[in-house]
Design a protein around this motif. Sequence first.
Motif, PDB file in Angstrom:
ATOM      1  N   UNK A 285       0.665  -1.255  -0.057  1.00  0.00           N
ATOM      2  CA  UNK A 285       0.184   0.056  -0.008  1.00  0.00           C
ATOM      3  C   UNK A 285       0.749   1.324   0.127  1.00  0.00           C
ATOM      4  N   UNK A 286       1.933   1.468   1.000  1.00  0.00           N
ATOM      5  CA  UNK A 286       2.820   2.677   0.816  1.00  0.00           C
ATOM      6  C   UNK A 286       3.433   2.621  -0.447  1.00  0.00           C
ATOM      7  N   UNK A 287       3.827   1.375  -0.764  1.00  0.00           N
ATOM      8  CA  UNK A 287       4.744   1.414  -2.047  1.00  0.00           C
ATOM      9  C   UNK A 287       3.748   1.823  -3.394  1.00  0.00           C
ATOM     10  N   UNK A 288       2.442   1.544  -3.306  1.00  0.00           N
ATOM     11  CA  UNK A 288       1.639   1.802  -4.567  1.00  0.00           C
ATOM     12  C   UNK A 288       1.537   3.379  -4.455  1.00  0.00           C
ATOM     13  N   UNK A 289       0.817   3.944  -3.118  1.00  0.00           N
ATOM     14  CA  UNK A 289       0.766   5.263  -3.190  1.00  0.00           C
ATOM     15  C   UNK A 289       1.977   6.191  -3.136  1.00  0.00           C
ATOM     16  N   UNK A 290       2.995   5.588  -2.455  1.00  0.00           N
ATOM     17  CA  UNK A 290       4.236   6.393  -2.565  1.00  0.00           C
ATOM     18  C   UNK A 290       4.885   6.655  -3.975  1.00  0.00           C
ATOM     19  N   UNK A 291       4.970   5.409  -4.746  1.00  0.00           N
ATOM     20  CA  UNK A 291       5.254   5.828  -6.124  1.00  0.00           C
ATOM     21  C   UNK A 291       4.325   6.540  -6.843  1.00  0.00           C
ATOM     22  N   UNK A 292       3.331   6.783  -6.730  1.00  0.00           N
ATOM     23  CA  UNK A 292       2.386   7.657  -7.382  1.00  0.00           C
ATOM     24  C   UNK A 292       2.873   9.215  -6.894  1.00  0.00           C
ATOM     25  N   UNK A 293       3.121   9.227  -5.516  1.00  0.00           N
ATOM     26  CA  UNK A 293       3.510  10.563  -4.887  1.00  0.00           C
ATOM     27  C   UNK A 293       4.513  11.354  -5.123  1.00  0.00           C
ATOM     28  N   UNK A 294       5.601  10.297  -5.186  1.00  0.00           N
ATOM     29  CA  UNK A 294       7.155  10.693  -5.156  1.00  0.00           C
ATOM     30  C   UNK A 294       7.614  10.589  -6.440  1.00  0.00           C
ATOM     31  N   UNK A 295       8.479  11.717  -6.986  1.00  0.00           N
ATOM     32  CA  UNK A 295       8.926  11.384  -8.530  1.00  0.00           C
ATOM     33  C   UNK A 295      10.602  11.198  -8.346  1.00  0.00           C
ATOM     34  N   UNK A 296      11.111  11.281  -7.015  1.00  0.00           N
ATOM     35  CA  UNK A 296      12.452  11.117  -6.960  1.00  0.00           C
ATOM     36  C   UNK A 296      13.294  12.303  -7.508  1.00  0.00           C
ATOM     37  N   UNK A 297      13.039  13.495  -7.787  1.00  0.00           N
ATOM     38  CA  UNK A 297      13.727  14.450  -8.287  1.00  0.00           C
ATOM     39  C   UNK A 297      14.746  14.873  -7.489  1.00  0.00           C
ATOM     40  N   UNK A 298      14.655  15.241  -5.948  1.00  0.00           N
ATOM     41  CA  UNK A 298      15.595  15.575  -5.164  1.00  0.00           C
ATOM     42  C   UNK A 298      16.047  14.370  -4.290  1.00  0.00           C
ATOM     43  N   UNK A 299      15.693  13.338  -4.510  1.00  0.00           N
ATOM     44  CA  UNK A 299      16.112  12.045  -3.559  1.00  0.00           C
ATOM     45  C   UNK A 299      16.091  10.798  -4.516  1.00  0.00           C
ATOM     46  N   UNK A 300      16.060   9.965  -3.971  1.00  0.00           N
ATOM     47  CA  UNK A 300      16.023   8.389  -4.463  1.00  0.00           C
ATOM     48  C   UNK A 300      14.853   7.571  -3.880  1.00  0.00           C
ATOM     49  N   UNK A 301      13.878   7.278  -4.364  1.00  0.00           N
ATOM     50  CA  UNK A 301      12.784   6.333  -3.961  1.00  0.00           C
ATOM     51  C   UNK A 301      13.093   4.876  -3.990  1.00  0.00           C
ATOM     52  N   UNK A 302      13.062   4.034  -2.948  1.00  0.00           N
ATOM     53  CA  UNK A 302      13.252   2.652  -2.767  1.00  0.00           C
ATOM     54  C   UNK A 302      12.070   2.007  -2.039  1.00  0.00           C
ATOM     55  N   UNK A 303      11.655   0.940  -2.723  1.00  0.00           N
ATOM     56  CA  UNK A 303      10.477   0.288  -2.414  1.00  0.00           C
ATOM     57  C   UNK A 303      10.766  -1.196  -2.039  1.00  0.00           C
ATOM     58  N   UNK A 304      10.197  -1.554  -0.622  1.00  0.00           N
ATOM     59  CA  UNK A 304      10.531  -2.904  -0.208  1.00  0.00           C
ATOM     60  C   UNK A 304       9.049  -3.586  -0.091  1.00  0.00           C
ATOM     61  N   UNK A 305       8.799  -4.444  -0.923  1.00  0.00           N
ATOM     62  CA  UNK A 305       7.416  -5.130  -0.858  1.00  0.00           C
ATOM     63  C   UNK A 305       7.170  -5.852   0.382  1.00  0.00           C
ATOM     64  N   UNK A 306       8.109  -6.498   0.921  1.00  0.00           N
ATOM     65  CA  UNK A 306       8.177  -7.438   2.176  1.00  0.00           C
ATOM     66  C   UNK A 306       7.112  -8.671   1.884  1.00  0.00           C
ATOM     67  N   UNK A 307       7.472  -9.242   0.620  1.00  0.00           N
ATOM     68  CA  UNK A 307       6.806 -10.498  -0.061  1.00  0.00           C
ATOM     69  C   UNK A 307       5.539  -9.834  -0.945  1.00  0.00           C
ATOM     70  N   UNK A 308       5.855 -10.138  -2.192  1.00  0.00           N
ATOM     71  CA  UNK A 308       4.747  -9.743  -3.212  1.00  0.00           C
ATOM     72  C   UNK A 308       3.420  -9.977  -2.938  1.00  0.00           C
ATOM     73  N   UNK A 309       2.384  -9.144  -2.780  1.00  0.00           N
ATOM     74  CA  UNK A 309       1.077  -9.289  -2.455  1.00  0.00           C
ATOM     75  C   UNK A 309       0.677 -10.234  -3.565  1.00  0.00           C
ATOM     76  N   UNK A 310       0.733 -10.107  -4.778  1.00  0.00           N
ATOM     77  CA  UNK A 310       0.141 -11.028  -5.768  1.00  0.00           C
ATOM     78  C   UNK A 310       0.476 -12.465  -5.709  1.00  0.00           C
ATOM     79  N   UNK A 311       1.755 -12.929  -4.918  1.00  0.00           N
ATOM     80  CA  UNK A 311       2.040 -14.133  -4.644  1.00  0.00           C
ATOM     81  C   UNK A 311       1.346 -14.548  -3.361  1.00  0.00           C
ATOM     82  N   UNK A 312       1.397 -13.640  -2.282  1.00  0.00           N
ATOM     83  CA  UNK A 312       1.081 -14.180  -1.105  1.00  0.00           C
ATOM     84  C   UNK A 312      -0.349 -14.269  -0.979  1.00  0.00           C
ATOM     85  N   UNK A 313      -1.013 -13.611  -1.816  1.00  0.00           N
ATOM     86  CA  UNK A 313      -2.805 -14.181  -1.825  1.00  0.00           C
ATOM     87  C   UNK A 313      -3.298 -14.817  -2.547  1.00  0.00           C
TER      88      UNK A 313
END
Length: 362
Positions: A100-128
């Motif tokens: 959820x943070x990964x989905x919303x965060x990647x929409x919100x942040x463009x990484x212009x002045x920083x680097x955006x890192x995403x950790x899924x903690x287990x991909x939801x589409x596999x776990x469910x």
Amino acid sequence: MKKKRILMVCEAFGGGVFTYVSQLCNDMVDEFDVYLAYSLRPQTPKNYTDFLDQRVHLIEMENVGVKGLTNLKSDIAAIKELRQIEKDVQPDIIHLHSSVAGGLGRLAYKGKNNTVVYTPHGYAHILMGPGKKSKIYKFAEKVQGNKALTLTCCESEDEEAKKFSRRTAYVETGVNLADLSASLDGIEPVKNDKFTVFTLGRACVQKQPQLFNKIAELVPEAQFIWIGNGELENELTAPNIEVTGWKPRKEALAMAKGADAFILCSLGEAIAMSLIENMYIKKLILVSNTMGNKSVINDGVNGYVCNTAEEYAERIKVAMKDFPSKLPERAYQDVLDIYNTDVMKKKYIAFYNDVINRKYER
């Protein structure tokens, strides 16, 4: 010299992710200026601030994760909030934890002045497991995959990440050995007369209770224990299975200490904390041949990797006659060498510094 700033964004602030993120924040405060933006969940400990170093700057989010990812009005409010936090903190790295943070965060942040890192903690589409919802999550990963550097918890999760993202890396999950050792001190094992096989977790699709049940049916002479409960606990019907419900940590560790083998027959994991803990307790480990599990367990070396209920059953029956004690010893050694927070801390400091120095740029 002014410390570089890391903003952790964690909507799923409960369970294993809570343990992981709070430990990570605490481990990074000596090297970096750490901010944690979080949403409270029912499973967040009431005294959650006690788990965090006082130097961690806490920001409680009001709109992130309120309605998942499917309510447009709620999503817009969440994205606005995330952008305001970025403006206030001005981080060098933004690290998004879970889908959820990964989905919303990647929409919100463009990484212009920083680097955006995403950790899924287990991909939801596999776990469910297969279904409409998992197809939506998988599609979201495909669309957003290249909007961040994806950092996973092990090599097999990294292989999955490579399907979506050009920039990937992994740092193995670790447990805090000092805490675990202190927790285990003085706990008397709860012993059974029979050979005992157990698992720990929510009885849900990801953990495959129907498979655990089938294994128990195939080995009626052994005792099987499921510590936890959940929406699918009615699938645990074999007469030699005991479902204990959730137990206080001390009781669960006493049961683990007294058991002979630990099974993790899930659809997939990042790296399960329960797996590493039971390697440390020197249990015989049997896992499913899936993301996460197969990176940690090397079949026949430090445990067994199984594909079918019959395979699990066969391994258990052989162990009942002639226990393969070399495997748990090797699993224990792997925790001392790899899957602990001391090693994880060093790898994370090196990773964040590499990110700041633009080592992972496109």
